[in-house]
Structure formats: structure tokens, C-alpha cells
Scaffold this motif. Structure first.
Motif, PDB file in Angstrom:
ATOM      1  N   GLN A 183      -9.230  58.317  49.054  1.00 55.39           N
ATOM      2  CA  GLN A 183      -8.510  57.910  47.955  1.00 55.39           C
ATOM      3  C   GLN A 183      -8.191  56.502  48.000  1.00 55.39           C
ATOM      4  OE1 GLN A 183      -5.653  60.674  47.116  1.00 55.39           O
ATOM      5  NE2 GLN A 183      -7.023  61.848  45.571  1.00 55.39           N
ATOM      6  N   ALA A 184      -7.305  55.920  49.055  1.00 50.39           N
ATOM      7  CA  ALA A 184      -7.107  54.834  49.290  1.00 50.39           C
ATOM      8  C   ALA A 184      -8.319  53.838  49.702  1.00 50.39           C
ATOM      9  CB  ALA A 184      -6.348  54.825  50.677  1.00 50.39           C
ATOM     10  N   ALA A 185      -9.050  54.305  50.331  1.00 50.57           N
ATOM     11  CA  ALA A 185     -10.445  53.561  50.309  1.00 50.57           C
ATOM     12  C   ALA A 185     -11.171  53.281  48.965  1.00 50.57           C
ATOM     13  CB  ALA A 185     -11.492  54.445  51.278  1.00 50.57           C
ATOM     14  N   LEU A 186     -11.166  54.241  48.029  1.00 46.20           N
ATOM     15  CA  LEU A 186     -11.854  53.863  46.732  1.00 46.20           C
ATOM     16  C   LEU A 186     -10.730  52.921  46.000  1.00 46.20           C
ATOM     17  CD1 LEU A 186     -12.449  57.502  45.501  1.00 46.20           C
ATOM     18  CD2 LEU A 186     -14.048  55.710  45.860  1.00 46.20           C
ATOM     19  N   TRP A 187      -9.198  52.975  46.391  1.00 46.02           N
ATOM     20  CA  TRP A 187      -8.378  51.806  45.732  1.00 46.02           C
ATOM     21  C   TRP A 187      -8.875  50.532  46.273  1.00 46.02           C
ATOM     22  CZ3 TRP A 187      -4.636  48.362  47.179  1.00 46.02           C
ATOM     23  CH2 TRP A 187      -3.675  48.038  46.214  1.00 46.02           C
ATOM     24  N   TRP A 188      -8.984  50.394  47.608  1.00 43.69           N
ATOM     25  CA  TRP A 188      -9.503  49.095  48.273  1.00 43.69           C
ATOM     26  C   TRP A 188     -10.799  48.452  47.455  1.00 43.69           C
ATOM     27  CZ3 TRP A 188      -5.754  46.108  49.641  1.00 43.69           C
ATOM     28  CH2 TRP A 188      -4.727  46.357  50.329  1.00 43.69           C
ATOM     29  N   ILE A 189     -11.637  49.431  47.453  1.00 46.06           N
ATOM     30  CA  ILE A 189     -12.845  49.127  46.801  1.00 46.06           C
ATOM     31  C   ILE A 189     -12.559  48.567  45.145  1.00 46.06           C
ATOM     32  CG2 ILE A 189     -15.020  49.996  45.600  1.00 46.06           C
ATOM     33  CD1 ILE A 189     -15.394  51.777  48.002  1.00 46.06           C
ATOM     34  N   GLY A 190     -11.562  49.528  44.447  1.00 42.52           N
ATOM     35  CA  GLY A 190     -11.302  48.990  43.046  1.00 42.52           C
ATOM     36  C   GLY A 190     -10.610  47.601  43.180  1.00 42.52           C
ATOM     37  N   LYS A 191      -9.978  47.225  44.327  1.00 42.93           N
ATOM     38  CA  LYS A 191      -9.378  45.772  44.432  1.00 42.93           C
ATOM     39  C   LYS A 191     -10.286  44.664  45.053  1.00 42.93           C
ATOM     40  CE  LYS A 191      -5.372  44.994  44.456  1.00 42.93           C
ATOM     41  NZ  LYS A 191      -4.445  44.568  43.038  1.00 42.93           N
ATOM     42  N   LYS A 192     -11.560  45.245  45.245  1.00 47.92           N
ATOM     43  CA  LYS A 192     -12.817  44.456  45.512  1.00 47.92           C
ATOM     44  C   LYS A 192     -12.369  44.074  47.114  1.00 47.92           C
ATOM     45  CE  LYS A 192     -14.498  43.301  41.283  1.00 47.92           C
ATOM     46  NZ  LYS A 192     -14.423  44.625  40.759  1.00 47.92           N
ATOM     47  N   ASN A 193     -11.542  44.701  48.011  1.00 51.44           N
ATOM     48  CA  ASN A 193     -11.529  44.561  49.371  1.00 51.44           C
ATOM     49  C   ASN A 193     -12.225  45.489  50.200  1.00 51.44           C
ATOM     50  OD1 ASN A 193     -10.467  44.318  51.888  1.00 51.44           O
ATOM     51  ND2 ASN A 193      -8.525  43.765  51.237  1.00 51.44           N
ATOM     52  N   TRP A 194     -13.439  44.882  49.946  1.00 56.70           N
ATOM     53  CA  TRP A 194     -14.702  45.825  50.839  1.00 56.70           C
ATOM     54  C   TRP A 194     -14.295  46.062  52.113  1.00 56.70           C
ATOM     55  CZ3 TRP A 194     -17.698  47.846  47.020  1.00 56.70           C
ATOM     56  CH2 TRP A 194     -17.610  47.110  45.910  1.00 56.70           C
ATOM     57  N   LEU A 237     -10.959  51.804  56.604  1.00 58.27           N
ATOM     58  CA  LEU A 237     -10.682  53.296  56.373  1.00 58.27           C
ATOM     59  C   LEU A 237     -11.550  54.305  56.660  1.00 58.27           C
ATOM     60  CD1 LEU A 237      -8.154  52.561  53.587  1.00 58.27           C
ATOM     61  CD2 LEU A 237      -7.475  52.839  55.761  1.00 58.27           C
ATOM     62  N   VAL A 238     -12.736  54.164  55.968  1.00 60.59           N
ATOM     63  CA  VAL A 238     -13.704  55.218  55.960  1.00 60.59           C
ATOM     64  C   VAL A 238     -14.333  55.289  57.596  1.00 60.59           C
ATOM     65  CG1 VAL A 238     -14.187  55.396  53.639  1.00 60.59           C
ATOM     66  CG2 VAL A 238     -15.549  53.701  55.050  1.00 60.59           C
ATOM     67  N   GLN A 239     -14.464  54.158  58.136  1.00 58.88           N
ATOM     68  CA  GLN A 239     -14.828  54.237  59.545  1.00 58.88           C
ATOM     69  C   GLN A 239     -14.039  55.149  60.384  1.00 58.88           C
ATOM     70  OE1 GLN A 239     -15.634  49.971  60.246  1.00 58.88           O
ATOM     71  NE2 GLN A 239     -17.806  50.471  60.908  1.00 58.88           N
ATOM     72  N   SER A 240     -12.920  54.818  60.047  1.00 56.93           N
ATOM     73  CA  SER A 240     -11.755  55.779  60.982  1.00 56.93           C
ATOM     74  C   SER A 240     -11.712  57.104  60.679  1.00 56.93           C
ATOM     75  CB  SER A 240     -10.277  55.167  60.737  1.00 56.93           C
ATOM     76  OG  SER A 240      -9.880  55.687  59.522  1.00 56.93           O
ATOM     77  N   ALA A 241     -12.618  57.477  59.659  1.00 58.53           N
ATOM     78  CA  ALA A 241     -12.552  58.920  59.354  1.00 58.53           C
ATOM     79  C   ALA A 241     -14.169  59.630  59.442  1.00 58.53           C
ATOM     80  CB  ALA A 241     -11.977  59.207  58.022  1.00 58.53           C
ATOM     81  N   GLU A 242     -14.785  58.833  60.354  1.00 60.57           N
ATOM     82  CA  GLU A 242     -16.292  59.257  60.452  1.00 60.57           C
ATOM     83  C   GLU A 242     -16.238  60.610  60.485  1.00 60.57           C
ATOM     84  OE1 GLU A 242     -20.042  58.356  63.373  1.00 60.57           O
ATOM     85  OE2 GLU A 242     -18.696  56.724  63.107  1.00 60.57           O
ATOM     86  N   GLY A 243     -17.317  61.504  59.738  1.00 59.09           N
ATOM     87  CA  GLY A 243     -17.728  62.664  59.704  1.00 59.09           C
ATOM     88  C   GLY A 243     -16.884  63.409  58.561  1.00 59.09           C
ATOM     89  N   ALA A 244     -15.792  62.989  58.131  1.00 58.96           N
ATOM     90  CA  ALA A 244     -15.434  63.490  56.905  1.00 58.96           C
ATOM     91  C   ALA A 244     -16.238  63.389  55.663  1.00 58.96           C
ATOM     92  CB  ALA A 244     -14.065  62.941  56.655  1.00 58.96           C
ATOM     93  N   ARG A 245     -16.844  64.276  55.120  1.00 57.08           N
ATOM     94  CA  ARG A 245     -18.126  64.143  54.083  1.00 57.08           C
ATOM     95  C   ARG A 245     -17.642  63.141  53.050  1.00 57.08           C
ATOM     96  NH1 ARG A 245     -20.872  69.324  52.078  1.00 57.08           N
ATOM     97  NH2 ARG A 245     -21.857  68.854  53.980  1.00 57.08           N
ATOM     98  N   GLU A 246     -16.389  63.187  52.474  1.00 55.64           N
ATOM     99  CA  GLU A 246     -15.932  62.368  51.207  1.00 55.64           C
ATOM    100  C   GLU A 246     -15.918  60.723  51.890  1.00 55.64           C
ATOM    101  OE1 GLU A 246     -12.253  63.919  53.128  1.00 55.64           O
ATOM    102  OE2 GLU A 246     -14.082  64.696  52.422  1.00 55.64           O
ATOM    103  N   CYS A 247     -15.461  60.640  53.022  1.00 55.50           N
ATOM    104  CA  CYS A 247     -15.544  59.117  53.584  1.00 55.50           C
ATOM    105  C   CYS A 247     -16.917  58.847  54.086  1.00 55.50           C
ATOM    106  CB  CYS A 247     -14.508  59.014  54.945  1.00 55.50           C
ATOM    107  SG  CYS A 247     -12.874  59.220  54.549  1.00 55.50           S
ATOM    108  N   ASP A 248     -17.602  59.486  54.430  1.00 54.73           N
ATOM    109  CA  ASP A 248     -19.002  59.365  54.673  1.00 54.73           C
ATOM    110  C   ASP A 248     -19.808  58.698  53.497  1.00 54.73           C
ATOM    111  OD1 ASP A 248     -18.711  59.714  57.384  1.00 54.73           O
ATOM    112  OD2 ASP A 248     -19.885  61.721  57.363  1.00 54.73           O
TER     113      ASP A 248
END
Length: 104
Positions: free
Chosen positions: A24-35, A41-52
Motif C-alpha cells: 500500500q505504501a508503494a502504491l502511495w509513493w506511485i500516487g506521489k509520482k515518486n517511482w 519498497l517493492v524490491q525489498s519484498a520480492e516474492g510477495a505477489r502484490e509487491c511483484d
């Protein structure tokens, strides 16, 4: 739990609400255009389906479609034929499901 409306309202603040999950925080940062922060964030959770799945969106946004396809496959998803914004909005809907019923 944060509602979808609260999530969207929080995009006016400087930092994500502390109650958000990592995806959810990764989606928030996308919403702020901070790609970059979303990617970190998502790289730190590699393997979690929603993060992948979010990772795939980020590579698609970069124009790196081969890498995006790899991450969509890891998330057991197909690359959508919608815009980046539409895909982000769909991921937000999935991350913040509405509870209860709407008044008629």
C-alpha cells in the motif's frame, strides 16, 4: 484500516500513513509520482505477489517491457492493456477494498 478515500486524501500529505502495508505504501509513493521510492519498497519484498505485481507496473512505466513481463509472470498476472494510471487505480481498488454497502 485505511479506507480508499482516506488513502486518496493522504496523497496531499508529505508522508504515507503509518498504518499502510508495504505494498500500500508503494502504491502511495506511485500516487506521489515518486517511482524510485515505490521501486525501493517493492524490491525489498520480492516474492510477495502484490509487491511483484506493483514491481511489474513500475517497469512498465519505465518502458522496460521485457522486465515488466518478467514481474507480471512472477505475480501470476498478465500485462494489462490499460493505461498506467488505470492500472494503478485498479491496484489501489484491490489494496483498499470497500467494506459494507453504499447507501442507495
Amino acid at each position: 484500516m485505511t479506507s480508499r478515500d482516506q488513502f486518496h486524501a493522504s496523497l496531499q500529505t508529505q508522508a504515507p500513513p503509518p498504518t499502510l502495508s508495504l505494498s500500500q505504501a508503494a502504491l502511495w509513493w506511485i500516487g506521489k509520482k515518486n517511482w524510485a521510492e515505490a521501486h525501493r519498497l517493492v524490491q525489498s519484498a520480492e516474492g510477495a505477489r502484490e509487491c511483484d505485481r506493483i514491481h511489474a507496473l513500475l517497469h512498465r512505466q519505465e518502458g522496460d517491457l521485457a522486465n515488466a513481463r518478467y514481474w507480471y509472470a512472477r505475480a501470476d498476472a498478465r500485462m494489462p492493456d490499460q493505461t498506467i494510471i488505470q492500472e494503478w487505480e485498479e491496484l489501489v481498488r484491490q489494496a483498499f477494498p470497500q467494506t459494507g454497502t453504499q447507501p442507495s
